[in-house]
Design a protein around this motif. Structure first.
Motif, PDB file in Angstrom:
ATOM      1  N   VAL A 105       9.659  20.301  30.997  1.00  0.00           N
ATOM      2  CA  VAL A 105       8.493  19.803  30.276  1.00  0.00           C
ATOM      3  C   VAL A 105       8.374  20.395  28.881  1.00  0.00           C
ATOM      4  O   VAL A 105       8.241  19.664  27.887  1.00  0.00           O
ATOM      5  N   ASN A 106       8.384  21.700  28.787  1.00  0.00           N
ATOM      6  CA  ASN A 106       8.072  22.381  27.522  1.00  0.00           C
ATOM      7  C   ASN A 106       9.320  22.490  26.649  1.00  0.00           C
ATOM      8  O   ASN A 106      10.148  23.392  26.808  1.00  0.00           O
ATOM      9  N   LYS A 107       9.446  21.575  25.719  1.00  0.00           N
ATOM     10  CA  LYS A 107      10.629  21.555  24.844  1.00  0.00           C
ATOM     11  C   LYS A 107      10.552  22.599  23.738  1.00  0.00           C
ATOM     12  O   LYS A 107      11.539  22.851  23.043  1.00  0.00           O
ATOM     13  N   SER A 108       9.386  23.224  23.556  1.00  0.00           N
ATOM     14  CA  SER A 108       9.256  24.227  22.500  1.00  0.00           C
ATOM     15  C   SER A 108       9.899  25.552  22.887  1.00  0.00           C
ATOM     16  O   SER A 108      10.187  26.378  22.027  1.00  0.00           O
ATOM     17  N   VAL A 109      10.125  25.750  24.190  1.00  0.00           N
ATOM     18  CA  VAL A 109      10.804  26.961  24.662  1.00  0.00           C
ATOM     19  C   VAL A 109      12.296  26.661  24.742  1.00  0.00           C
ATOM     20  O   VAL A 109      12.693  25.626  25.297  1.00  0.00           O
ATOM     21  N   GLN A 150       5.053  23.462  42.317  1.00  0.00           N
ATOM     22  CA  GLN A 150       6.215  23.933  41.581  1.00  0.00           C
ATOM     23  C   GLN A 150       6.227  25.427  41.311  1.00  0.00           C
ATOM     24  O   GLN A 150       7.290  26.023  41.176  1.00  0.00           O
ATOM     25  N   ASP A 151       5.071  26.078  41.279  1.00  0.00           N
ATOM     26  CA  ASP A 151       5.081  27.520  41.067  1.00  0.00           C
ATOM     27  C   ASP A 151       5.622  28.282  42.275  1.00  0.00           C
ATOM     28  O   ASP A 151       5.910  29.475  42.185  1.00  0.00           O
ATOM     29  N   LYS A 152       5.769  27.563  43.410  1.00  0.00           N
ATOM     30  CA  LYS A 152       6.328  28.159  44.620  1.00  0.00           C
ATOM     31  C   LYS A 152       7.698  27.574  44.965  1.00  0.00           C
ATOM     32  O   LYS A 152       8.249  27.876  46.014  1.00  0.00           O
ATOM     33  N   GLU A 173      10.086  30.510  31.467  1.00  0.00           N
ATOM     34  CA  GLU A 173       8.647  30.585  31.263  1.00  0.00           C
ATOM     35  C   GLU A 173       8.054  31.516  32.327  1.00  0.00           C
ATOM     36  O   GLU A 173       8.750  31.980  33.228  1.00  0.00           O
ATOM     37  N   ASN A 174       6.768  31.788  32.247  1.00  0.00           N
ATOM     38  CA  ASN A 174       6.117  32.673  33.197  1.00  0.00           C
ATOM     39  C   ASN A 174       5.689  31.968  34.474  1.00  0.00           C
ATOM     40  O   ASN A 174       5.192  32.604  35.405  1.00  0.00           O
ATOM     41  N   GLU A 175       5.871  30.660  34.510  1.00  0.00           N
ATOM     42  CA  GLU A 175       5.489  29.867  35.676  1.00  0.00           C
ATOM     43  C   GLU A 175       6.422  28.683  35.779  1.00  0.00           C
ATOM     44  O   GLU A 175       7.250  28.440  34.900  1.00  0.00           O
ATOM     45  N   GLY A 176       6.279  27.960  36.879  1.00  0.00           N
ATOM     46  CA  GLY A 176       7.127  26.803  37.087  1.00  0.00           C
ATOM     47  C   GLY A 176       8.155  27.042  38.175  1.00  0.00           C
ATOM     48  O   GLY A 176       8.113  28.027  38.915  1.00  0.00           O
ATOM     49  N   VAL A 177       9.101  26.119  38.277  1.00  0.00           N
ATOM     50  CA  VAL A 177      10.120  26.133  39.322  1.00  0.00           C
ATOM     51  C   VAL A 177      11.165  27.211  39.040  1.00  0.00           C
ATOM     52  O   VAL A 177      11.574  27.424  37.896  1.00  0.00           O
ATOM     53  N   TYR A 223      18.479  32.616  37.992  1.00  0.00           N
ATOM     54  CA  TYR A 223      17.640  31.423  37.915  1.00  0.00           C
ATOM     55  C   TYR A 223      16.982  31.345  36.548  1.00  0.00           C
ATOM     56  O   TYR A 223      16.900  32.318  35.795  1.00  0.00           O
ATOM     57  N   LEU A 224      16.505  30.147  36.243  1.00  0.00           N
ATOM     58  CA  LEU A 224      15.701  29.885  35.055  1.00  0.00           C
ATOM     59  C   LEU A 224      14.376  29.349  35.557  1.00  0.00           C
ATOM     60  O   LEU A 224      14.344  28.441  36.390  1.00  0.00           O
ATOM     61  N   ARG A 225      13.281  29.914  35.097  1.00  0.00           N
ATOM     62  CA  ARG A 225      11.979  29.441  35.563  1.00  0.00           C
ATOM     63  C   ARG A 225      11.350  28.548  34.499  1.00  0.00           C
ATOM     64  O   ARG A 225      11.067  28.981  33.376  1.00  0.00           O
ATOM     65  N   ARG A 226      11.121  27.270  34.886  1.00  0.00           N
ATOM     66  CA  ARG A 226      10.579  26.307  33.937  1.00  0.00           C
ATOM     67  C   ARG A 226       9.640  25.321  34.642  1.00  0.00           C
ATOM     68  O   ARG A 226       9.780  25.029  35.818  1.00  0.00           O
ATOM     69  N   LYS A 227       8.685  24.812  33.866  1.00  0.00           N
ATOM     70  CA  LYS A 227       7.833  23.729  34.331  1.00  0.00           C
ATOM     71  C   LYS A 227       8.650  22.427  34.338  1.00  0.00           C
ATOM     72  O   LYS A 227       9.319  22.103  33.344  1.00  0.00           O
TER      73      LYS A 227
END
Length: 335
Positions: free
Chosen positions: A294-298, A187-189, A304-308, A274-278
């Protein structure tokens, strides 16, 4: 300054919109198409493989190698979308029953794909416009290739909507175990073109007239008519939707096109956001195949700094100009 060509491998399940993805992959000079693997999805594997070969015939292209992939999901029973794409998988056009192009039988798709990645390590980008069965089995058999893939651009997924169920997009829903395996490891790619983006790329009346116009001798070739008919057959599935009554969307070539802003590192040039999220994918139950952040706190509108890389919007005019230029080039290739 001439921009560097991007070596790509197309994994697809033609499918009306896949025909346009093949067109763009071959006739946009930014891409170097290394090969095509077929997979079950819009139609059974025998149809998606034949349709790929026949579209290459239509385009007068005989040097692209085609490999037959997987005929069923990892675990679930097969599901097809013949109601959308027609009884042959590509409705609206009569493709020959026997193609001039023939699939490669001397090596499996998974080995050919591994070899292409090894030969183009850290530069190759995969484009997956169908179910993810082939890609999941590739990284299971050859996990070392993961680090050598630059990006994987995927048409699939959706957020707050769906076209297979109220929650899930067709490709994710058809083989959820495969897309989950790919998301977990790649997913980071991953560059994702979900329905939320592709439903904004509408073939309006103006676009359709630029694809084919029987009253304009510069736009009424048999090739243009074929792609116009492929598009218009596909449009029947969308004609009754309130937000798409101006024309059909074109999903799969968006995944091909979306490589450009990310690889070039210049999203503004393409009007791409785009939006980058796990992400995760739901397995089982009524929400099977649903894309989950995944991360509902954001906050949902923050990256996020990583993810799709989740595509949210792009400059549709620039996309269609790119698509029409590819069609123009394909037409010249026939002369």
């Amino acid at each position: 300054m001439t921009k560097q060509q991007i070596p790509i491998w197309l994994d697809c399940d033609p499918g009306n919109d896949d025909a346009f993805a093949i067109l763009l992959s071959i006739f946009n000079p930014r891409y170097k198409l290394l090969g095509i693997s077929t997979v079950h999805g819009n139609a059974p594997l025998s149809m998606t493989t034949h349709n790929t070969l026949a579209v290459l015939d239509l385009l007068n292209i005989f040097k692209v190698k085609v490999y037959k992939g997987e005929e069923r999901p990892l675990i679930n029973s097969p599901r097809y979308a013949l109601d959308v794409h027609g009884v042959t998988g590509i409705g609206g056009v009569e493709l020959p029953k026997t193609s001039i192009n023939k699939r490669v039988t001397s090596v499996s798709y998974v080995d050919a794909l591994r070899d292409a990645i090894e030969a183009n390590a850290h530069e190759i980008c995969l484009v997956a416009t169908g179910t993810m069965t082939n890609i999941s089995l590739l990284i299971e058999k050859y996990p070392d290739v993961i680090d050598k893939i630059k990006y994987i651009s995927v048409m699939g997924g959706s957020f707050g909507m769906g076209n297979a169920t109220p929650y899930a997009e067709f490709n994710f829903h058809t083989d959820p175990h495969a897309i989950k395996a790919v998301v977990d490891k790649l997913q980071d790619k991953m560059i994702l073109s979900p329905l939320n983006l592709t439903h904004k790329i509408i073939a309006t009346a103006d676009i359709r007239n630029q694809i084919y116009n029987e009253d304009d001798e510069t736009k009424n070739s048999p090739l243009r008519k074929a792609f116009y008919d492929i598009l218009m057959f596909y449009s029947k599935a969308y004609a009754m939707l309130e937000d798409m009554n101006t024309g059909p969307p074109l999903h799969d070539p968006v995944a091909v096109y979306s490589l450009l802003p990310i690889v070039d590192g210049n999203c503004a040039e393409y009007g791409y956001k785009y939006l980058r999220r796990k992400l995760d994918v739901v397995i089982g139950g009524p929400h099977e195949g649903e894309s989950i952040i995944v991360n509902k706190s954001v906050p949902l509108d923050e990256s996020e700094n990583e993810g799709v890389y989740i595509g949210e919007s792009l400059d549709a005019k620039k996309f269609w100009n790119c698509m029409l230029e590819a069609l123009n080039t394909a037409e010249l290739n026939l002369k």
